[in-house]
Design a protein around this motif. Structure first.
Motif, PDB file in Angstrom:
ATOM      1  N   ILE A 128       0.535  -1.317  -0.237  1.00  0.00           N
ATOM      2  CA  ILE A 128       0.169  -0.196  -0.049  1.00  0.00           C
ATOM      3  C   ILE A 128       1.001   1.419   0.281  1.00  0.00           C
ATOM      4  N   SER A 129       1.192   1.873  -1.381  1.00  0.00           N
ATOM      5  CA  SER A 129       2.282   3.481  -1.241  1.00  0.00           C
ATOM      6  C   SER A 129       1.267   4.171  -1.908  1.00  0.00           C
ATOM      7  N   ARG A 130       1.322   5.474  -0.796  1.00  0.00           N
ATOM      8  CA  ARG A 130       1.102   6.479  -0.670  1.00  0.00           C
ATOM      9  C   ARG A 130       1.360   7.924  -1.627  1.00  0.00           C
ATOM     10  N   TYR A 131       0.641   8.719  -1.985  1.00  0.00           N
ATOM     11  CA  TYR A 131       1.234   9.536  -2.882  1.00  0.00           C
ATOM     12  C   TYR A 131       0.371  10.280  -2.060  1.00  0.00           C
ATOM     13  N   SER A 132       0.453  12.426  -2.943  1.00  0.00           N
ATOM     14  CA  SER A 132      -0.370  13.226  -2.536  1.00  0.00           C
ATOM     15  C   SER A 132      -1.511  13.953  -3.378  1.00  0.00           C
ATOM     16  N   PRO A 133      -1.932  14.084  -3.476  1.00  0.00           N
ATOM     17  CA  PRO A 133      -3.286  15.063  -4.836  1.00  0.00           C
ATOM     18  C   PRO A 133      -1.988  16.681  -4.894  1.00  0.00           C
ATOM     19  N   GLU A 134      -0.711  17.032  -3.848  1.00  0.00           N
ATOM     20  CA  GLU A 134      -0.291  18.021  -4.010  1.00  0.00           C
ATOM     21  C   GLU A 134       0.574  18.237  -4.357  1.00  0.00           C
ATOM     22  N   GLU A 135       1.034  16.991  -5.480  1.00  0.00           N
ATOM     23  CA  GLU A 135       2.523  16.561  -5.621  1.00  0.00           C
ATOM     24  C   GLU A 135       1.804  16.324  -7.184  1.00  0.00           C
ATOM     25  N   ASN A 136       3.434  16.337  -7.733  1.00  0.00           N
ATOM     26  CA  ASN A 136       3.705  16.201  -9.491  1.00  0.00           C
ATOM     27  C   ASN A 136       2.966  15.027  -9.959  1.00  0.00           C
ATOM     28  N   ILE A 137       1.847  15.976 -11.057  1.00  0.00           N
ATOM     29  CA  ILE A 137       1.292  14.803 -12.124  1.00  0.00           C
ATOM     30  C   ILE A 137       2.321  13.673 -12.706  1.00  0.00           C
ATOM     31  N   GLU A 138       2.829  13.040 -12.479  1.00  0.00           N
ATOM     32  CA  GLU A 138       3.512  11.499 -12.914  1.00  0.00           C
ATOM     33  C   GLU A 138       3.010  10.272 -13.524  1.00  0.00           C
ATOM     34  N   ASN A 139       3.016  10.047 -14.896  1.00  0.00           N
ATOM     35  CA  ASN A 139       2.635   8.971 -15.167  1.00  0.00           C
ATOM     36  C   ASN A 139       3.569   7.627 -15.319  1.00  0.00           C
ATOM     37  N   PRO A 140       3.621   6.479 -14.696  1.00  0.00           N
ATOM     38  CA  PRO A 140       2.815   6.081 -13.261  1.00  0.00           C
ATOM     39  C   PRO A 140       3.235   7.418 -12.899  1.00  0.00           C
ATOM     40  N   ASN A 141       2.014   7.535 -11.640  1.00  0.00           N
ATOM     41  CA  ASN A 141       2.307   8.409 -10.009  1.00  0.00           C
ATOM     42  C   ASN A 141       3.257   7.800  -9.218  1.00  0.00           C
ATOM     43  N   TYR A 142       3.454   8.314  -8.162  1.00  0.00           N
ATOM     44  CA  TYR A 142       4.492   8.775  -7.266  1.00  0.00           C
ATOM     45  C   TYR A 142       4.180   7.009  -6.236  1.00  0.00           C
ATOM     46  N   GLY A 143       2.820   6.738  -6.778  1.00  0.00           N
ATOM     47  CA  GLY A 143       2.602   5.631  -5.383  1.00  0.00           C
ATOM     48  C   GLY A 143       3.192   4.146  -6.420  1.00  0.00           C
ATOM     49  N   VAL A 144       2.549   4.156  -7.638  1.00  0.00           N
ATOM     50  CA  VAL A 144       2.860   3.351  -8.102  1.00  0.00           C
ATOM     51  C   VAL A 144       4.651   3.505  -8.214  1.00  0.00           C
ATOM     52  N   GLN A 145       5.356   4.833  -8.421  1.00  0.00           N
ATOM     53  CA  GLN A 145       6.546   3.959  -8.419  1.00  0.00           C
ATOM     54  C   GLN A 145       7.226   3.879  -7.638  1.00  0.00           C
ATOM     55  N   ARG A 146       6.659   4.309  -5.967  1.00  0.00           N
ATOM     56  CA  ARG A 146       7.352   4.420  -4.740  1.00  0.00           C
ATOM     57  C   ARG A 146       7.376   3.264  -4.358  1.00  0.00           C
ATOM     58  N   VAL A 177       1.602  -7.615  -4.831  1.00  0.00           N
ATOM     59  CA  VAL A 177       0.556  -6.264  -5.868  1.00  0.00           C
ATOM     60  C   VAL A 177       0.538  -5.033  -5.111  1.00  0.00           C
ATOM     61  N   ILE A 178       1.297  -4.005  -5.610  1.00  0.00           N
ATOM     62  CA  ILE A 178       1.096  -2.732  -5.594  1.00  0.00           C
ATOM     63  C   ILE A 178      -0.468  -2.470  -5.582  1.00  0.00           C
ATOM     64  N   LYS A 179      -0.651  -1.362  -4.734  1.00  0.00           N
ATOM     65  CA  LYS A 179      -1.462  -0.397  -4.734  1.00  0.00           C
ATOM     66  C   LYS A 179      -1.597   0.720  -3.996  1.00  0.00           C
ATOM     67  N   PRO A 180      -1.749   2.110  -4.774  1.00  0.00           N
ATOM     68  CA  PRO A 180      -1.458   3.015  -4.702  1.00  0.00           C
ATOM     69  C   PRO A 180      -2.705   3.515  -4.759  1.00  0.00           C
ATOM     70  N   VAL A 181      -2.385   4.392  -3.601  1.00  0.00           N
ATOM     71  CA  VAL A 181      -3.668   4.892  -2.344  1.00  0.00           C
ATOM     72  C   VAL A 181      -3.363   6.734  -2.295  1.00  0.00           C
ATOM     73  N   ILE A 182      -4.103   7.490  -3.163  1.00  0.00           N
ATOM     74  CA  ILE A 182      -3.964   9.290  -2.495  1.00  0.00           C
ATOM     75  C   ILE A 182      -4.861   9.552  -1.202  1.00  0.00           C
ATOM     76  N   LYS A 183      -3.816  10.211  -0.368  1.00  0.00           N
ATOM     77  CA  LYS A 183      -4.866  10.708   0.326  1.00  0.00           C
ATOM     78  C   LYS A 183      -3.388  12.095   0.560  1.00  0.00           C
TER      79      LYS A 183
END
Length: 328
Positions: free
Chosen positions: A135-153, A172-178
């Motif tokens: 479960i990999s977290r990323y923030s809506p305030e971060e830069n938009i990336e493809n794939p997102n930082y949750g996936v990358q981390r 299994v990688i599960k990105p979650v935005i918070k």
């Protein structure tokens, strides 16, 4: 004068009649336009929904957070690093969590929590019917990336777990935005957590058809090169079996080193190891030389801390990437 008034009266009558006729017809036209517009919007929504559904069905490896995972997210919000089972019960818990950096894919595991990767690997060995969700977290305030930082981390953590012996097919990688409160140095120390779930056979089948298989091999390294051990013999059997079943299959052998010495020398050392492993596969297989590539990443992709002997040993490795359909 009389004729003028008569003509003017007729004009007014026709004018009022024309206005009446216009207002009688105009709402019907607007209604038809509104209906056509609604039909177009409905059709567009249906297409968009179908497109979205198709995209979701194709996303078999990386999922969004389920309701169950969300509850775990809330339950473990105050812990540094946790791993929970299917019922939400905590299996492993550490005070110090995995730190992430704002607008960066890099992660940092503190030394006090580093052995969790071995505990996760042991748990999966004892429970082959389970899979591990990162479960990999990323923030809506971060830069938009493809794939997102949750996936990358999550992918960064995946590489660390692969180096510890966790099978790729059970990750299994599960990105979650918070909403994340980064500190003054733009760090957040609870960027990753883990959850065990029942093994999804359907996902495994899709995974086998979509991505290459990767494994890490630790032959015996010496100043003169690599020495043959059981891991290389097992690798040879696996590659030969794959080549027999898939004549178009190809293999990448990637050499990795620790950071002792300079980067250029380490790159060449990694390439030497990869070429020696390729020679072993080609001569003992026999496997066509053109089917196997020797590459090097040198010291650039460590999976452990180079400040300890155990970490340096873990970083000196061969990564074997198997392409069943020859897609390298």
């Amino acid at each position: 004068m009389k004729n003028f008034l008569i003509a003017f009266g007729i004009f007014l009558a026709w004018a009022f009649f024309g206005l009446w006729l216009y207002f009688m017809l105009e709402p019907k036209e607007n209604t038809m336009i509104a209906q056509e517009s609604a039909q177009q919007n409905t059709a567009t929504s249906a297409v968009e929904k179908q497109s979205t559904s198709g995209a979701e069905s194709n996303e078999s490896i990386r999922d969004t957070l389920t309701d169950s995972d969300s509850k775990i997210e809330e339950t473990n919000a105050n812990f540094g690093l946790t791993a929970v089972d299917s019922d939400g019960a905590t299996l492993f818990q550490y005070k110090d969590g995995v730190a992430i950096q704002k607008n960066s894919s890099s992660i940092s595991i503190p030394q006090t929590s580093l052995d969790i990767k071995y505990k996760l690997q042991t748990y999966l060995q004892e429970h082959p019917d389970k899979e591990l969700h990162i479960i990999s977290r990323y923030s809506p305030e971060e830069n938009i990336e493809n794939p997102n930082y949750g996936v990358q981390r999550g992918e960064e953590m995946e590489q660390i777990l692969l180096g510890a012996g966790v099978p790729r097919e059970q990750i299994v990688i599960k990105p979650v935005i918070k909403d994340i409160r980064f500190d003054a140095e733009e760090r957040y120390d609870r960027g990753i957590s883990f959850a065990f779930r029942p093994l999804d056979e359907g996902r495994l089948e899709l995974m086998r058809n979509r991505i290459p298989e990767t494994m890490t091999v630790y032959p015996r390294f010496s100043d003169r090169g690599i020495l043959i051990n059981q891991e290389l013999r097992d690798l040879l059997e696996l590659v030969m079996k794959m080549m027999k079943e898939n004549p178009d299959a190809t293999v990448d052998v990637v050499g990795h080193t620790d950071n002792v010495g300079n980067a250029i020398d380490n790159y060449h050392t990694g390439l030497t190891y990869a070429r020696q492993a390729r020679w072993f596969l080609v001569t003992k297989g026999p496997i066509e030389r053109t089917k196997i590539r020797a590459l090097s990443k040198g010291e650039t992709e460590p999976i452990d801390d180079n400040t300890s002997e155990r970490g340096r040993i873990a970083n000196r490795r061969l990564e074997i990437i198997l392409y069943p359909n020859g897609a390298n």
